[in-house]
Design an enzyme around this catalytic site. Structure first.
Site, mmCIF file in Angstrom:
data_model
loop_
_atom_site.group_PDB
_atom_site.id
_atom_site.type_symbol
_atom_site.label_atom_id
_atom_site.label_comp_id
_atom_site.label_asym_id
_atom_site.label_seq_id
_atom_site.Cartn_x
_atom_site.Cartn_y
_atom_site.Cartn_z
ATOM 1 N N CYS A 77 0.840 -1.210 0.000
ATOM 2 C CA CYS A 77 0.000 0.000 0.000
ATOM 3 C C CYS A 77 0.872 1.256 0.000
ATOM 4 O O CYS A 77 1.578 1.530 0.971
ATOM 5 C CB CYS A 77 -0.916 -0.023 1.219
ATOM 6 N N CYS A 130 0.081 3.627 2.823
ATOM 7 C CA CYS A 130 0.619 3.142 4.102
ATOM 8 C C CYS A 130 2.099 3.498 4.235
ATOM 9 O O CYS A 130 2.543 3.939 5.297
ATOM 10 C CB CYS A 130 0.446 1.631 4.221
#
Length: 147
Positions: A71, A74
């Site tokens: 991600c 993230c």
């Protein structure tokens, strides 16, 4: 302003100690075994096996981030989460859960987006939010949730 207490788990005996925040620099000792208490200034990686101990049984506030290594958001917010863990060390426990490694835990909390943040107080989920927010917004959400 009332003094804030910090919750610290003794690495030696496992006892949870309540320490006034202003006394952290005095290298406090465990009330049970008298060992020096340490506290993390970084997020703690948590798995299904220690989730109950680190989050659900913790007698204080915990910020949980559900994240994934693939991600981009993230990875982008990771330094912000690190800063929050450092700035609020002892006052707010910060834990991270990799949803790829902990799929059952992610499913039990119905994680549909990464990153997803949750705040637990005394083991109960009190707030959640999904998405990579700027630091000021993430801190504002944390502060408003912990009122």
């Amino acid at each position: 302003m009332t003094p804030r207490n910090v919750m610290l788990r003794c690495d030696h005996c496992g006892a949870i100690n309540r320490v006034p925040a202003e006394r952290l620099r005095e290298h406090p000792k465990c009330g049970k075994c008298k060992s020096h208490l340490n506290y993390s200034k970084r997020p703690i990686d948590v798995s299904t096996t220690d989730f109950a101990r680190e989050v659900l049984s913790w007698p204080g506030d915990v910020l949980v981030e559900f994240w994934a290594s693939w991600c981009g958001h993230c990875r982008g917010i990771a330094p912000v989460v690190d800063e929050i863990a450092h700035d609020r060390a002892g006052i707010l426990k910060v834990v991270k859960i990799n949803i790829d490694n902990e799929q059952n835990l992610a499913a039990s909390y119905d994680i549909r987006a990464t990153p997803t943040f949750m705040i637990f107080r005394n083991g109960k989920r009190i707030s959640d939010i999904a998405g990579a927010l700027p630091k000021a917004q993430l801190e504002a959400w944390i502060d408003s949730s912990l009122v």
